[in-house]
Design an enzyme around this catalytic site. Structure first.
Site, short mmCIF file in Angstrom:
data_model
loop_
_atom_site.label_atom_id
_atom_site.label_comp_id
_atom_site.label_asym_id
_atom_site.label_seq_id
_atom_site.Cartn_x
_atom_site.Cartn_y
_atom_site.Cartn_z
N TYR A 1 51.73 74.69 56.66
CA TYR A 1 51.76 74.79 58.01
C TYR A 1 50.71 74.33 59.00
O TYR A 1 50.61 73.43 59.73
CB TYR A 1 52.69 76.07 58.41
CG TYR A 1 53.09 76.01 59.95
CD1 TYR A 1 54.40 75.28 60.52
CD2 TYR A 1 52.65 76.93 60.77
CE1 TYR A 1 54.74 75.40 61.51
CE2 TYR A 1 53.06 76.97 62.12
CZ TYR A 1 54.12 76.43 62.71
OH TYR A 1 54.61 76.36 63.76
N ILE B 1 54.33 69.56 65.01
CA ILE B 1 54.57 69.82 63.66
C ILE B 1 56.08 70.62 63.60
O ILE B 1 56.79 70.38 62.73
CB ILE B 1 53.64 71.05 63.24
CG1 ILE B 1 52.25 70.64 63.33
CG2 ILE B 1 53.82 71.40 61.88
CD1 ILE B 1 51.62 69.24 63.08
N GLU B 2 56.40 71.37 64.64
CA GLU B 2 57.72 72.05 64.65
C GLU B 2 59.05 71.17 65.00
O GLU B 2 60.14 71.31 64.31
CB GLU B 2 57.71 73.11 65.74
CG GLU B 2 56.89 74.34 65.52
CD GLU B 2 57.57 75.31 64.57
OE1 GLU B 2 58.63 75.04 64.19
OE2 GLU B 2 57.07 75.94 63.99
N SER B 3 59.06 70.13 65.75
CA SER B 3 60.17 69.28 65.99
C SER B 3 59.76 67.93 66.46
O SER B 3 60.65 67.05 66.86
CB SER B 3 60.65 69.69 67.46
OG SER B 3 59.77 69.87 68.40
#
Length: 522
Positions: free
Chosen positions: A265, A160-162
């Site tokens: 998120y 999800i982040e990167s």
């Protein structure tokens, strides 16, 4: 005959008495059953301390033997399942199965989850790129989560982040797989200097991310709220909770008023979790990732060029950089980066080749600290190198001056045998200033003015004032003497401040223009 029998019986009784005296010390088996000694760090039981030579242990001669008491009872299947010391006999088929077994968060069900499931499932190529990158790092993350007894869903968070890209950089300057902004990175001891950025380091950033997530979970006692705080900030989540409490409203993740990015998120993570749990249901084919370490750590004791390290490990340079993404320069400084990561089978190859290396020095680069503010061309001339090469190696953009005290990577002379020291390797910074923002200014010195006092008054370095006026650092000025200074032009400063103010205002009114999925696909 009786006399002979008595003679034979006496030695037998003496032998039996001797056996009885030896048996007063507990046997090895009884010690293992009854010992209360603590376990060592590796899980083995600590051995009792042996008395010093010549000393006698009273316990050894007076302690009575201790044996288990009570009747034995069979172990039921339920008891074996509850016992934490009993291992599961069937090992996971691969790392995905191991992750599934560790799922521990409550599932989130909402339209947003369904929306993200469709988004990911409709992009199999994107899923393939993410999972391919993750194969290098996922085993280590899962190991760390299990060691800390944390939910294995968190191993999917870098998706999800990167998208598991350690070189990812957001518009907010968040970097690495776990997307730390500079300030939070420093808070969790992630070094960011001229030579490396630990926000990209596989081991350091994972350690920091899990430390941060544990802290957030301890604050909110809820993994969904902890994840919201990881994205939005604990202060923001805390204020949102307090606002709902004041209004008598629920304070769960789905109940809080939050930005759209944070609202999506946890649904994104839940969607990826659902795909990993049931890939066939989404017509996704997850590549097999072996339940085995991908890399091993190798200690280095001397500065070494990045290219040479990859050659000695017999690893393609790109693969080497993917395992060591924190390195900013073409040299690895042993005092600042004492360990590198290598594919599991190449660690021994590297050590063997390093031990037999007979070429020139391991490092062809060293670090030089600029004694004054200067142009890039002037610094390059000192080392007989092209200006473009110095800019490229040290990431210096055009039209910038090198400030005094900056640490730059420069060619290492053959006669230099010492490596870069720890203080410089850990704290060296590159400081730049716009070339056109400084103008020559002349001031008159007052009574008792020195190079040092002038530098302090005008917020410039002592070295620069000394260089501009052709004096030493300890020189004093005569009253009324002209002092040459290079200071920011007032109009340039005002213009720059105005631009910054306008930019900040626009940033405050806008939302993110690109999602992290788009960022990762670049």
């Amino acid at each position: 005959m009786k006399y002979l029998a008595h003679l034979l019986l006496v030695p037998l009784l003496l032998w039996l008495a001797g056996c009885a005296s030896v048996a007063t010390e507990p046997t090895a088996a009884s010690k293992e059953v009854n010992s209360a000694e603590p376990l060592a760090a590796d899980g083995s039981r600590r051995m009792p301390q042996t008395p010093a030579s010549g000393a006698k242990s009273e316990k050894a001669t007076t302690q009575a033997p201790v044996y288990p008491t009570g009747s034995l009872s069979p172990i039921t299947p339920g008891a074996t399942e509850a016992a934490p010391s009993v291992a599961i006999l069937n090992a996971p088929a691969d790392l995905w199965e191991r992750i599934r077994r560790g799922f521990a968060m409550p599932d989130l069900t909402s339209d947003l989850v369904t929306d993200r499931e469709h988004w990911y499932a409709s992009r199999p190529d994107y899923i393939a790129r993410m999972t391919e990158r993750s194969s290098k790092y996922l085993f280590h993350i899962v190991e760390e989560l299990e060691r800390r007894n944390m939910p294995s869903e968190l191993a999917l968070l870098p998706f999800i982040e990167s998208a598991f890209n350690p070189q990812a950089m957001s518009h907010a300057k968040a970097a690495g797989m776990w997307q730390f902004i500079p300030s939070t990175g420093r808070q969790y001891d992630l070094k960011q200097n001229a030579f490396r950025d630990d926000r990209r380091d596989v081991l350091a950033s994972t350690r920091a991310a899990l430390d941060y997530l544990q802290k957030l979970h301890a604050m909110f006692n809820d993994w969904h709220l902890a994840l919201a705080a990881y994205n939005w900030g604990e202060g923001s989540v805390g204020r949102a909770i307090a606002k709902n409490q004041k209004a008598g409203q629920p304070t769960g993740y789905i109940d809080l008023n939050m930005p759209m990015e944070t609202r999506f998120y946890v649904p994104k993570l839940q969607a990826v979790k659902n795909i990993v749990a049931r890939p066939s249901a989404f017509q996704i084919n997850l590549p097999k990732i072996d339940n085995h370490p991908f890399f091993d750590t190798v200690t280095i004791t001397r500065d070494i060029d990045v290219k040479l390290a990859a050659q000695l490990a017999e690893v393609p340079l790109q693969d080497f950089k993917e395992l060591n993404p924190s390195l900013n320069r073409p040299v690895i400084l042993a005092a600042g980066t004492p360990q590198i990561l290598l594919p599991w089978d190449n660690a021994a190859i590297f050590q063997r080749n390093l031990d037999t290396y007979a070429g020139p020095q391991l490092s062809s680069w060293t670090v030089w600290v600029a004694p004054k503010t200067m142009k890039v061309a002037e610094a390059a001339k000192r080392f007989s190198m092209a200006e473009s090469q110095l800019r490229q190696i040290n990431s210096i953009p055009p039209s910038m001056l090198i400030r005094a005290g900056s640490a730059l990577v420069v060619p290492r002379a053959n006669h230099i045998e010492t490596d870069v020291n720890e203080k410089l390797a850990d704290n060296g910074q590159l400081s730049l200033a716009p070339e056109n923002s400084l103008r020559r200014t002349v001031r008159k010195a007052g009574k008792k003015d020195t190079v040092e006092s002038i530098a302090k008054r005008f917020a410039v370095s002592v070295e620069s004032v000394a260089e501009w006026n052709k004096l030493s650092r300890t020189s004093a000025f005569k009253p009324g003497q002209q002092v040459v200074l290079y200071l920011p032009a007032p109009k340039t400063v005002a213009k720059s401040a105005k631009k910054t103010s306008v930019k900040s205002a626009k940033k405050g009114r806008s939302t993110k223009s690109k999602s992290k999925e788009q960022l990762a696909q670049r």
